[in-house]
Write a protein that holds these residues in place. Structure first.
Motif, short mmCIF file in Angstrom:
data_model
loop_
_atom_site.label_atom_id
_atom_site.label_comp_id
_atom_site.label_asym_id
_atom_site.label_seq_id
_atom_site.Cartn_x
_atom_site.Cartn_y
_atom_site.Cartn_z
N VAL A 160 0.88 -1.17 0.00
CA VAL A 160 0.00 0.00 0.00
C VAL A 160 0.91 1.21 0.00
O VAL A 160 1.64 1.46 0.96
N MET A 161 0.91 1.96 -1.09
CA MET A 161 1.91 3.00 -1.29
C MET A 161 1.39 4.37 -0.88
O MET A 161 0.28 4.76 -1.22
N ILE A 162 2.24 5.10 -0.14
CA ILE A 162 2.02 6.49 0.19
C ILE A 162 3.18 7.28 -0.42
O ILE A 162 4.06 6.73 -1.05
N ALA A 211 -5.45 -1.33 3.70
CA ALA A 211 -4.77 -2.44 4.35
C ALA A 211 -5.76 -3.32 5.12
O ALA A 211 -5.67 -4.55 5.09
N HIS A 212 -6.70 -2.68 5.79
CA HIS A 212 -7.73 -3.44 6.52
C HIS A 212 -8.58 -4.25 5.55
O HIS A 212 -8.92 -5.42 5.82
N GLU A 213 -8.90 -3.65 4.44
CA GLU A 213 -9.76 -4.32 3.44
C GLU A 213 -9.14 -5.62 2.94
O GLU A 213 -9.85 -6.61 2.72
N ILE A 214 -7.82 -5.65 2.77
CA ILE A 214 -7.17 -6.82 2.18
C ILE A 214 -6.50 -7.73 3.21
O ILE A 214 -5.97 -8.78 2.86
N SER A 215 -6.56 -7.36 4.49
CA SER A 215 -5.88 -8.15 5.52
C SER A 215 -6.72 -9.33 5.97
O SER A 215 -7.96 -9.31 5.90
N GLU A 216 -6.03 -10.37 6.44
CA GLU A 216 -6.66 -11.57 6.99
C GLU A 216 -5.94 -11.94 8.28
O GLU A 216 -4.87 -11.42 8.59
N ASN A 263 -3.56 -13.42 10.96
CA ASN A 263 -2.12 -13.74 10.93
C ASN A 263 -1.31 -12.83 10.01
O ASN A 263 -0.09 -13.01 9.89
N ASP A 264 -1.95 -11.86 9.37
CA ASP A 264 -1.20 -10.88 8.59
C ASP A 264 -0.60 -9.81 9.53
O ASP A 264 -1.10 -9.58 10.63
N THR A 265 0.44 -9.16 9.05
CA THR A 265 0.99 -7.98 9.71
C THR A 265 0.91 -6.81 8.74
O THR A 265 1.39 -6.90 7.61
N VAL A 266 0.28 -5.73 9.18
CA VAL A 266 0.30 -4.48 8.41
C VAL A 266 1.45 -3.66 8.97
O VAL A 266 1.42 -3.19 10.11
N LEU A 267 2.49 -3.52 8.16
CA LEU A 267 3.72 -2.87 8.59
C LEU A 267 3.92 -1.56 7.84
O LEU A 267 4.10 -1.56 6.62
N MET A 268 3.90 -0.46 8.58
CA MET A 268 4.20 0.84 7.98
C MET A 268 5.69 1.12 8.20
O MET A 268 6.12 1.58 9.25
N ALA A 269 6.49 0.74 7.19
CA ALA A 269 7.95 0.94 7.21
C ALA A 269 8.32 1.57 5.88
O ALA A 269 8.71 0.88 4.93
N PRO A 270 8.23 2.88 5.75
CA PRO A 270 8.22 3.55 4.44
C PRO A 270 9.49 3.41 3.60
O PRO A 270 9.44 3.56 2.38
N ALA A 271 10.64 3.17 4.25
CA ALA A 271 11.92 3.10 3.52
C ALA A 271 12.21 4.40 2.77
O ALA A 271 12.89 4.41 1.75
N THR A 317 -6.11 3.63 15.14
CA THR A 317 -6.99 3.79 16.32
C THR A 317 -8.42 4.02 15.88
O THR A 317 -9.36 3.43 16.44
N ASP A 318 -8.62 4.91 14.89
CA ASP A 318 -9.97 5.15 14.37
C ASP A 318 -10.57 3.86 13.82
O ASP A 318 -11.76 3.56 14.06
N LEU A 319 -9.75 3.08 13.10
CA LEU A 319 -10.24 1.83 12.51
C LEU A 319 -10.67 0.85 13.59
O LEU A 319 -11.76 0.26 13.51
#
Length: 511
Positions: free
Chosen positions: A418-420, A466-471, A473-481, A503-505
């Motif tokens: 998921v790109m920002i 990210a929430h929409e596609i997560s299941e 045991n997934d990890t949503v990791l915000m590590a922008p590099a 938090t809102d989610l």
């Protein structure tokens, strides 16, 4: 390692004699370049010492004007602000400067610094100045434990501070971590130890630093434009080992760091102590059966090892990266005479700072992790290595780096990206080349967003996707590099935007 037998560069008679607070600083003509946190502390200190100080900064902001007024009140000779003021070296009360003290972020090619070199005027950083004034009659002199590396510095400094404080010492984290060393030196508290975080910029301008123990945590390409090449960057990082007294701590996984220690000009008797997150060899720290162990600071190290702590003592999310940081902190503090029991208690007491592999939520089997401080590929590699499968929130200002190796190393653990960010071409190209099967969702380009520089809005969309596609045991990791300044005020602002969106989610899910 070699014994130290050389003098610093630019060894002029008067400057050589300035080795304590009580030396004769009176009337020394100094230009302080930069009016940030460290620059203000340097100017304020020099004025207190009796030097004649001219302060220069290229930004004529309200904040700088306030600082300039304060420095004028306490005795600054002059303050020059605004465009062009740093193009050349000013005179100090009509005479040439005898010393320039520079803020760490200013590049060596900047006019004022180039001018000083051309005139053979010595340039110090605030760290060099702090080392020169550390000894003061009637006050305790703190021992310095110095930490540098491309990533992990702040965590390791914090762990070191926690261990020292838990052991009953007066200790403080200083340097690049936020508190200028000069402010700590002028604090009424008489510290036993400084845990000193040093950037490559700060190390570039040090000459006489002689820490009790020192460490390079890791190295990777970073700030190569400032240093004019990776070799120069490594050379500046290696300065942390020069004149070390007791122990040069090094990451045994990296040949570049091993060479730094081998070539370091140290105090006679200084030891080389390696670490890695594996079974330790002789005179190393490592991991055995999920325990951190010391095979360096004990008499029978050929046949025994001391238990330091459990891997679980190193943090809420004990990744390989945090374990290595804990080993480095343990080695530094053991070199300072701290017992294994006190090291363990200090690691347990350590409270990690925000935005570095920070657990934000664990809801419906999905981990949400904030690693906004991962502002380059090397830092992102550490957190990506720790989770699988990963929905990776990434992107920002790339600073000219490449992402091919990072994507190649982790393509098999990526469920989606998921790109920002507004500078995502290099990351997208690397994904296209090495992970074409991984879905990419670019939130900045979303038709739902009218202002692409609105970081908070971009992050809300990213978290929702990210929430929409997560299941489970997934990890949503915000590590922008990547750096953050395209859409956010800082990496902390970016991290807080992620925390707020998650938090809102979670509140919506649970309502």
């Amino acid at each position: 390692m070699k014994a130290n037998n050389e003098n610093p560069v630019y060894a002029y008679d008067r400057l050589e004699q300035l080795t304590s607070w009580d030396s004769d600083w009176a009337g020394l003509r100094v230009v302080v370049a930069g009016l940030g946190v460290s620059g203000f502390a340097a100017a304020d200190t020099l004025i207190e010492l009796g030097a004649r100080v001219v302060v220069v900064d290229g930004n004529d902001t309200e904040a700088n004007q306030t600082k300039a007024t304060t420095l004028s009140i306490v005795g600054a000779a002059k303050t020059l602000l605004g465009a062009g003021s740093m193009d050349s070296l000013p005179l100090v009360e009509g005479q040439p400067a005898e010393l320039v003290v520079t803020s760490p972020g200013l590049p060596p090619a900047l006019g004022i610094l180039a001018d000083a070199r051309d005139q053979k005027i010595q340039i110090w950083g605030d760290v060099e100045l702090a080392w020169r004034v550390r000894e003061r009659e009637g006050r305790k002199t703190a021992q310095w434990l110095c930490i540098t590396g491309t990533n992990g510095k702040t965590t390791t400094v914090g762990m070191t501070e926690s261990i020292l404080q838990t052991a009953g010492h007066k200790a403080i984290a200083v340097g690049n971590v936020g508190t200028p060393i000069l402010d700590a030196l002028r604090d009424p508290v008489e510290y036993d130890f400084f845990a000193v975080e040093l950037s490559s910029f700060q190390l570039h301008w040090t000459y006489s630093l002689s820490p009790l123990a020192s460490v390079v945590l890791n190295v990777a390409e970073d700030h190569v434009d400032w240093h004019e090449g990776y070799a120069n960057y490594l050379a500046d990082k290696a300065r942390v080992y020069e004149n070390t007294q007791v122990a040069c701590i090094f990451n045994a996984n990296q040949d570049e760091i091993v060479r730094m220690v081998e070539e370091a000009d140290v105090v006679e008797g200084c030891r080389a102590i390696g670490f890695w997150a594996d079974t330790p060899a002789l005179s190393m720290f490592g991991v055995v059966d999920r325990l951190l162990v010391d095979r360096a600071f004990l008499d029978d190290r050929r046949h025994q090892a001391l238990e330091i702590a459990a891997v679980s003592d190193t943090g809420q999310l004990p990744t390989k990266h945090t374990v290595e940081n804990a080993l480095a902190a343990a080695a530094l503090t053991r070199a300072a005479g701290i017992s294994p029991e006190q090291v363990k208690a200090g690691l347990q007491n350590y409270e990690p700072g925000a935005h570095r592999i920070q657990l934000v939520a664990n809801t419906h089997g999905v981990l949400w992790v904030n690693d906004s401080k991962a502002t380059n590929p090397h830092a992102a590699n550490a957190s990506l290595s720790s989770f699988s499968p990963v929905i990776w929130v990434a992107g920002g200002l790339s600073k000219g780096v490449t992402y091919d190796e990072l994507v190649q190393n982790h393509k098999d653990r990526l469920k989606a990206v998921v790109m920002i960010g507004t500078d995502t071409d290099a990351l997208q190209s690397a994904l296209d080349r090495h992970a074409p099967e991984v879905p990419v969702h670019n939130m900045t380009q979303s038709v739902l967003l009218s202002n692409q520089t609105d970081g908070a809005a971009v992050m809300q969309l990213a978290v929702a996707k990210a929430h929409e596609i997560s299941e489970q045991n997934d990890t949503v990791l915000m590590a922008p590099a990547a750096a953050s300044m395209d859409q956010f005020a800082s990496y902390a602002d970016r991290g807080n935007a992620f925390i707020d969106a998650v938090t809102d989610l979670v509140n919506q899910i649970n309502s």
